[in-house]
Scaffold this motif. Structure first.
Motif, PDB file in Angstrom:
ATOM      1  N   LEU A  14      10.142   7.288   6.797  1.00 31.41           N
ATOM      2  CA  LEU A  14       9.136   5.436   6.156  1.00 31.41           C
ATOM      3  C   LEU A  14       9.630   4.404   5.550  1.00 31.41           C
ATOM      4  CD1 LEU A  14       6.231   4.793   7.142  1.00 31.41           C
ATOM      5  CD2 LEU A  14       5.684   5.504   4.510  1.00 31.41           C
ATOM      6  N   PRO A  15      10.377   3.929   6.438  1.00 36.45           N
ATOM      7  CA  PRO A  15      11.215   3.674   5.166  1.00 36.45           C
ATOM      8  C   PRO A  15      11.134   2.067   4.857  1.00 36.45           C
ATOM      9  CG  PRO A  15      11.987   3.040   7.376  1.00 36.45           C
ATOM     10  CD  PRO A  15      10.760   3.536   7.219  1.00 36.45           C
ATOM     11  N   ARG A  16       9.885   1.582   3.929  1.00 34.09           N
ATOM     12  CA  ARG A  16       9.170   0.936   3.048  1.00 34.09           C
ATOM     13  C   ARG A  16       9.451   1.379   1.423  1.00 34.09           C
ATOM     14  NH1 ARG A  16       4.674  -1.634   5.037  1.00 34.09           N
ATOM     15  NH2 ARG A  16       4.856  -1.423   7.951  1.00 34.09           N
ATOM     16  N   ALA A  17       9.802   0.616   0.812  1.00 32.52           N
ATOM     17  CA  ALA A  17       9.204   0.267  -0.864  1.00 32.52           C
ATOM     18  C   ALA A  17       7.760  -0.024  -1.270  1.00 32.52           C
ATOM     19  CB  ALA A  17      10.449  -0.797  -0.855  1.00 32.52           C
ATOM     20  N   SER A  18       7.477   0.608  -2.311  1.00 27.13           N
ATOM     21  CA  SER A  18       6.281   0.373  -3.028  1.00 27.13           C
ATOM     22  C   SER A  18       4.894   0.454  -1.864  1.00 27.13           C
ATOM     23  CB  SER A  18       6.646  -1.036  -4.047  1.00 27.13           C
ATOM     24  OG  SER A  18       7.693  -1.794  -4.713  1.00 27.13           O
ATOM     25  N   VAL A  19       5.147   1.834  -1.338  1.00 26.95           N
ATOM     26  CA  VAL A  19       4.048   1.938  -0.202  1.00 26.95           C
ATOM     27  C   VAL A  19       3.194   2.413  -1.473  1.00 26.95           C
ATOM     28  CG1 VAL A  19       2.904   3.378   1.363  1.00 26.95           C
ATOM     29  CG2 VAL A  19       5.814   2.906   1.424  1.00 26.95           C
ATOM     30  N   ASP A  20       2.107   1.910  -1.791  1.00 24.36           N
ATOM     31  CA  ASP A  20       1.064   1.587  -2.477  1.00 24.36           C
ATOM     32  C   ASP A  20       0.308   2.824  -2.328  1.00 24.36           C
ATOM     33  OD1 ASP A  20      -1.167   0.180  -1.454  1.00 24.36           O
ATOM     34  OD2 ASP A  20      -0.105  -1.261  -2.108  1.00 24.36           O
ATOM     35  N   THR A  21      -1.389   2.755  -3.110  1.00 22.26           N
ATOM     36  CA  THR A  21      -1.653   4.610  -3.130  1.00 22.26           C
ATOM     37  C   THR A  21      -3.225   3.204  -1.602  1.00 22.26           C
ATOM     38  OG1 THR A  21      -3.195   3.131  -4.447  1.00 22.26           O
ATOM     39  CG2 THR A  21      -1.450   5.662  -5.034  1.00 22.26           C
ATOM     40  N   ASP A  22      -3.160   1.924  -1.304  1.00 22.45           N
ATOM     41  CA  ASP A  22      -4.754   1.379  -0.975  1.00 22.45           C
ATOM     42  C   ASP A  22      -3.071   1.583   0.950  1.00 22.45           C
ATOM     43  OD1 ASP A  22      -6.764   0.318  -0.511  1.00 22.45           O
ATOM     44  OD2 ASP A  22      -6.130  -0.844  -0.133  1.00 22.45           O
ATOM     45  N   GLN A  23      -2.632   1.129   0.775  1.00 21.40           N
ATOM     46  CA  GLN A  23      -1.485   1.799   2.068  1.00 21.40           C
ATOM     47  C   GLN A  23      -1.507   3.378   2.460  1.00 21.40           C
ATOM     48  OE1 GLN A  23       2.470   0.114   0.886  1.00 21.40           O
ATOM     49  NE2 GLN A  23       2.043  -1.357   2.665  1.00 21.40           N
ATOM     50  N   ILE A  24      -1.422   4.169   1.171  1.00 19.03           N
ATOM     51  CA  ILE A  24      -1.715   5.414   1.714  1.00 19.03           C
ATOM     52  C   ILE A  24      -2.590   5.769   1.922  1.00 19.03           C
ATOM     53  CG2 ILE A  24      -1.244   7.717   0.605  1.00 19.03           C
ATOM     54  CD1 ILE A  24       0.623   6.823  -1.264  1.00 19.03           C
ATOM     55  N   ILE A  25      -4.005   5.223   1.697  1.00 19.25           N
ATOM     56  CA  ILE A  25      -5.492   5.653   1.955  1.00 19.25           C
ATOM     57  C   ILE A  25      -6.180   4.478   2.267  1.00 19.25           C
ATOM     58  CG2 ILE A  25      -5.958   7.221   0.136  1.00 19.25           C
ATOM     59  CD1 ILE A  25      -7.996   8.619   1.780  1.00 19.25           C
ATOM     60  N   PRO A  26      -6.985   4.078   2.244  1.00 15.87           N
ATOM     61  CA  PRO A  26      -7.541   2.116   1.963  1.00 15.87           C
ATOM     62  C   PRO A  26      -8.567   2.925   1.283  1.00 15.87           C
ATOM     63  CG  PRO A  26      -6.613   1.900   5.064  1.00 15.87           C
ATOM     64  CD  PRO A  26      -6.306   3.505   4.300  1.00 15.87           C
ATOM     65  N   ALA A  27      -9.286   1.986   0.459  1.00 20.98           N
ATOM     66  CA  ALA A  27     -10.010   2.552   0.015  1.00 20.98           C
ATOM     67  C   ALA A  27     -11.654   2.483   0.580  1.00 20.98           C
ATOM     68  CB  ALA A  27     -10.452   0.817  -1.207  1.00 20.98           C
ATOM     69  N   ARG A  28     -11.886   2.076   1.647  1.00 13.35           N
ATOM     70  CA  ARG A  28     -13.273   2.399   2.373  1.00 13.35           C
ATOM     71  C   ARG A  28     -13.186   3.837   2.954  1.00 13.35           C
ATOM     72  NH1 ARG A  28      -9.081  -0.354   5.651  1.00 13.35           N
ATOM     73  NH2 ARG A  28      -8.606   0.374   8.012  1.00 13.35           N
ATOM     74  N   PHE A  29     -12.225   4.587   3.324  1.00 11.30           N
ATOM     75  CA  PHE A  29     -12.590   5.801   3.057  1.00 11.30           C
ATOM     76  C   PHE A  29     -12.938   7.055   2.253  1.00 11.30           C
ATOM     77  CE2 PHE A  29      -8.943   4.046   6.473  1.00 11.30           C
ATOM     78  CZ  PHE A  29     -10.062   4.183   7.549  1.00 11.30           C
ATOM     79  N   MET A  30     -12.590   5.966   0.890  1.00  8.27           N
ATOM     80  CA  MET A  30     -12.741   7.217  -0.268  1.00  8.27           C
ATOM     81  C   MET A  30     -14.234   7.354  -0.292  1.00  8.27           C
ATOM     82  SD  MET A  30      -9.900   5.350  -2.811  1.00  8.27           S
ATOM     83  CE  MET A  30     -10.706   6.362  -4.099  1.00  8.27           C
ATOM     84  N   SER A  31     -15.303   7.107   0.223  1.00  7.81           N
ATOM     85  CA  SER A  31     -16.637   7.502   0.255  1.00  7.81           C
ATOM     86  C   SER A  31     -16.356   9.359   0.998  1.00  7.81           C
ATOM     87  CB  SER A  31     -17.555   5.984   0.805  1.00  7.81           C
ATOM     88  OG  SER A  31     -17.256   6.018   2.329  1.00  7.81           O
TER      89      SER A  31
END
Length: 211
Positions: A14-31
């Motif tokens: 996954l050749p991307r720098a600074s993959v943040d936690t919202d990219q790993i799992i968007p907040a809307r799914f955390m419920s």
């Protein structure tokens, strides 16, 4: 959580720098309930509309190689849950956000900081390659090439034994009690007029009833 010491699988890039936690799992799914599994939410927005996302091309991958500063952003532990639930056992990057790395180890996921991560990304390209790691030996092989990575002894203990921070503390209870007893003699005022109070684990079973 089950511990582990060796792993063999396929690595993808996954050749991307600074993959943040919202990219790993968007907040809307955390419920969603963790019992339902978070794997289906992994990289949801990055995968949406993408013609060929690495994890969709190679569903059997268990090792993810990414750019530097992986796991930055918020401290959400759900980012680690999503990776683990999707079958990822090891993430390789040049560097990781500190909180993400701590959450990863506490949940059985190895964040392997490898200086040559860019080289590994080039080797993998859009395909997949064989990968293996031995925590006790501190060895990591990608496509037959060996790479060094930092693995603090505390992390090794947690991963091999399947421990989180609480488990690690419990493993040192004898040393903690010895220190506490010595401290009580040297500085009794620290513990107040009643002295050392027994914890539930030190009390007879009948004393704990109703507490």
């Amino acid at each position: 959580m089950a511990g582990w010491s060796t792993h063999e699988g396929f690595a993808i890039a996954l050749p991307r720098a600074s993959v943040d936690t919202d990219q790993i799992i968007p907040a809307r799914f955390m419920s969603a309930s963790r019992a339902e599994g978070y794997g289906g939410f992994l990289f949801a927005d990055l995968r949406d509309g993408a013609e060929e996302f690495p994890l969709d091309r190679h569903v059997d991958a268990s090792v993810l190689v990414a750019g530097p500063n992986f796991g930055c952003g918020s401290s959400r532990e759900a980012a680690v849950y999503a990776l683990v639930d999707a079958g990822i056992r090891l993430v390789i990057a040049e560097s990781f956000a500190d909180i993400f790395a701590g959450n990863a180890v506490n949940n059985g996921l190895l964040p392997a900081a490898v200086e040559q991560a860019d080289e590994i990304l080039s080797i993998i390209g859009t395909g997949k390659v064989k990968a293996s790691v031995d925590l006790q030996a501190g060895s990591l092989f990608i496509d037959g090439r060996e790479y060094g990575f930092a693995l603090p002894d505390m992390w090794r203990q947690k991963l091999v034994n399947g421990w989180d921070d609480i488990d690690l503390t419990r493993a040192n209870l004898d040393e903690i009690r010895t220190f506490r007893a010595g401290r009580a003699k040297a500085a009794p005022w620290v513990f107040g007029p009643g002295g050392i109070k027994k914890s539930n684990s030190e009390r007879p079973a009948d004393e704990n009833r109703g507490t």
